[in-house]
Write a protein that holds these residues in place. Sequence first.
Motif, PDB file in Angstrom:
ATOM      1  N   TYR A  17     123.964 -39.538-109.397  1.00  0.00           N
ATOM      2  CA  TYR A  17     124.366 -40.968-109.477  1.00  0.00           C
ATOM      3  C   TYR A  17     124.714 -41.702-108.189  1.00  0.00           C
ATOM      4  O   TYR A  17     124.269 -42.777-108.072  1.00  0.00           O
ATOM      5  N   PHE A  18     125.549 -41.218-107.560  1.00  0.00           N
ATOM      6  CA  PHE A  18     126.015 -41.856-105.917  1.00  0.00           C
ATOM      7  C   PHE A  18     124.761 -41.758-105.346  1.00  0.00           C
ATOM      8  O   PHE A  18     124.665 -42.717-104.272  1.00  0.00           O
ATOM      9  N   VAL A  19     124.102 -40.683-105.164  1.00  0.00           N
ATOM     10  CA  VAL A  19     122.701 -40.804-104.272  1.00  0.00           C
ATOM     11  C   VAL A  19     121.786 -41.901-104.663  1.00  0.00           C
ATOM     12  O   VAL A  19     121.299 -42.773-103.815  1.00  0.00           O
ATOM     13  N   ALA A  20     121.659 -42.319-106.117  1.00  0.00           N
ATOM     14  CA  ALA A  20     120.848 -43.408-106.605  1.00  0.00           C
ATOM     15  C   ALA A  20     121.515 -44.699-106.198  1.00  0.00           C
ATOM     16  O   ALA A  20     120.708 -45.699-106.001  1.00  0.00           O
ATOM     17  N   GLN A  21     122.879 -44.629-106.147  1.00  0.00           N
ATOM     18  CA  GLN A  21     123.480 -46.143-105.458  1.00  0.00           C
ATOM     19  C   GLN A  21     123.560 -46.408-104.347  1.00  0.00           C
ATOM     20  O   GLN A  21     123.749 -47.357-103.658  1.00  0.00           O
ATOM     21  N   GLY A  22     122.781 -45.214-103.335  1.00  0.00           N
ATOM     22  CA  GLY A  22     122.477 -45.527-102.029  1.00  0.00           C
ATOM     23  C   GLY A  22     123.940 -45.178-101.204  1.00  0.00           C
ATOM     24  O   GLY A  22     123.829 -45.880-100.154  1.00  0.00           O
ATOM     25  N   MET A  23     124.614 -44.354-101.593  1.00  0.00           N
ATOM     26  CA  MET A  23     125.782 -43.809-100.619  1.00  0.00           C
ATOM     27  C   MET A  23     125.641 -43.286 -99.659  1.00  0.00           C
ATOM     28  O   MET A  23     124.659 -42.367 -99.447  1.00  0.00           O
ATOM     29  N   ASP A  24     126.419 -43.560 -98.379  1.00  0.00           N
ATOM     30  CA  ASP A  24     126.322 -42.772 -97.308  1.00  0.00           C
ATOM     31  C   ASP A  24     127.226 -41.330 -97.357  1.00  0.00           C
ATOM     32  O   ASP A  24     126.755 -40.561 -96.679  1.00  0.00           O
ATOM     33  N   GLY A  25     127.914 -41.323 -98.329  1.00  0.00           N
ATOM     34  CA  GLY A  25     128.851 -40.109 -98.375  1.00  0.00           C
ATOM     35  C   GLY A  25     129.084 -39.762 -99.903  1.00  0.00           C
ATOM     36  O   GLY A  25     129.057 -40.742-100.803  1.00  0.00           O
ATOM     37  N   ILE A  26     129.475 -38.615-100.052  1.00  0.00           N
ATOM     38  CA  ILE A  26     130.060 -38.168-101.573  1.00  0.00           C
ATOM     39  C   ILE A  26     131.414 -37.471-101.196  1.00  0.00           C
ATOM     40  O   ILE A  26     131.574 -36.598-100.665  1.00  0.00           O
ATOM     41  N   TRP A  27     132.311 -37.948-102.087  1.00  0.00           N
ATOM     42  CA  TRP A  27     133.487 -37.352-102.010  1.00  0.00           C
ATOM     43  C   TRP A  27     133.532 -36.183-103.629  1.00  0.00           C
ATOM     44  O   TRP A  27     133.000 -36.581-104.119  1.00  0.00           O
ATOM     45  N   THR A  28     134.277 -35.022-103.139  1.00  0.00           N
ATOM     46  CA  THR A  28     133.987 -33.919-104.009  1.00  0.00           C
ATOM     47  C   THR A  28     135.349 -33.051-103.923  1.00  0.00           C
ATOM     48  O   THR A  28     135.719 -32.798-102.998  1.00  0.00           O
ATOM     49  N   ASP A  29     135.650 -32.313-104.984  1.00  0.00           N
ATOM     50  CA  ASP A  29     136.444 -31.377-104.990  1.00  0.00           C
ATOM     51  C   ASP A  29     135.847 -29.724-104.941  1.00  0.00           C
ATOM     52  O   ASP A  29     136.233 -28.981-104.835  1.00  0.00           O
ATOM     53  N   ASP A  30     134.548 -29.840-105.226  1.00  0.00           N
ATOM     54  CA  ASP A  30     133.622 -28.702-104.919  1.00  0.00           C
ATOM     55  C   ASP A  30     132.440 -28.796-103.864  1.00  0.00           C
ATOM     56  O   ASP A  30     131.447 -29.488-104.064  1.00  0.00           O
ATOM     57  N   LEU A  31     132.668 -28.519-102.839  1.00  0.00           N
ATOM     58  CA  LEU A  31     131.818 -28.525-101.840  1.00  0.00           C
ATOM     59  C   LEU A  31     130.560 -27.778-101.914  1.00  0.00           C
ATOM     60  O   LEU A  31     129.317 -28.287-101.635  1.00  0.00           O
ATOM     61  N   SER A  32     130.394 -26.682-102.313  1.00  0.00           N
ATOM     62  CA  SER A  32     129.220 -25.835-102.552  1.00  0.00           C
ATOM     63  C   SER A  32     128.356 -26.288-103.376  1.00  0.00           C
ATOM     64  O   SER A  32     127.087 -26.606-103.440  1.00  0.00           O
ATOM     65  N   MET A  33     129.059 -26.845-104.550  1.00  0.00           N
ATOM     66  CA  MET A  33     128.055 -27.586-105.869  1.00  0.00           C
ATOM     67  C   MET A  33     127.680 -28.891-105.174  1.00  0.00           C
ATOM     68  O   MET A  33     126.396 -29.321-105.442  1.00  0.00           O
ATOM     69  N   THR A  34     128.357 -29.609-104.558  1.00  0.00           N
ATOM     70  CA  THR A  34     127.832 -31.038-103.752  1.00  0.00           C
ATOM     71  C   THR A  34     126.718 -30.757-102.826  1.00  0.00           C
ATOM     72  O   THR A  34     125.589 -31.342-103.029  1.00  0.00           O
ATOM     73  N   ARG A  35     126.769 -29.772-102.093  1.00  0.00           N
ATOM     74  CA  ARG A  35     125.539 -29.396-101.153  1.00  0.00           C
ATOM     75  C   ARG A  35     124.532 -28.931-101.729  1.00  0.00           C
ATOM     76  O   ARG A  35     123.354 -29.281-101.337  1.00  0.00           O
TER      77      ARG A  35
END
Length: 256
Positions: free
Chosen positions: A226-244
Amino acid sequence: MPVGKIKIYAHRGAMITSPENTLESLQRAKLEGVDGIELDVQLSADGELFIFHDDSALRVCGKDAPVAKMKWRELKELKVFGKYAIPHLDDALEDMEGWPAAELFLDLHQPSVPLAEATARRVASSPVRDRTFLLDFYKSRHLLFAAKKAAPSVRLAVMPGPPWDVKASCDMGAEAISLGWDGKLTRVLYRAACAVYDLPAEVNKAKARGVSVSGGVANDPDAVRYFVAQGMDGIWTDDLSMTRAALEESAAESKH
């Protein structure tokens, strides 16, 4: 922005896999090779700056007491999840010196002008000041203004809250903006607002002004996409491996 260039930020030090707001979580984020970390800063009863999220020590330290009314010597005796020390801000800033290029976001976690001023002055004297941001909500912008007055060189990051406050956040001098939610209800409300509001256009306008725009807290692949589709420069997460993994999957899909 190409998916492969989207940054990953460890929210509270990526609290799903690390003890939140500790030096251990900072070191884990560094070892994971992510792009930065968000930590919460508070002011003790005797004027010391320390890293902690909650108003009470109960949830993470087992002591039912308001941390803002405790002195630093009392806070040092507490253990996060029975094992880890509550860090002083000085310790976190020192550890960041050994993490070149990583960004540090310090969330002002008390509605306190003295906290904002003290944090700004301390950051301004740190070797990592050029990659450290003081973070608060747009509705609490008076605290960021107080920080900027106390230390004009300090960098500001703003959480606009509703998407229609993106422009106002840029106008007040933010160099970074963090959008999104902090729970299931706010996730539903945020996405509903964005369904009727052209957020990607506002994100692009902010980026054209040199403001970095990130989104979170993304703790599942759908949120990352969702945030990728919004055009974000970065993603905040509590789960680094999942996000990567989710970003790598999105990058692979974008090539087809």
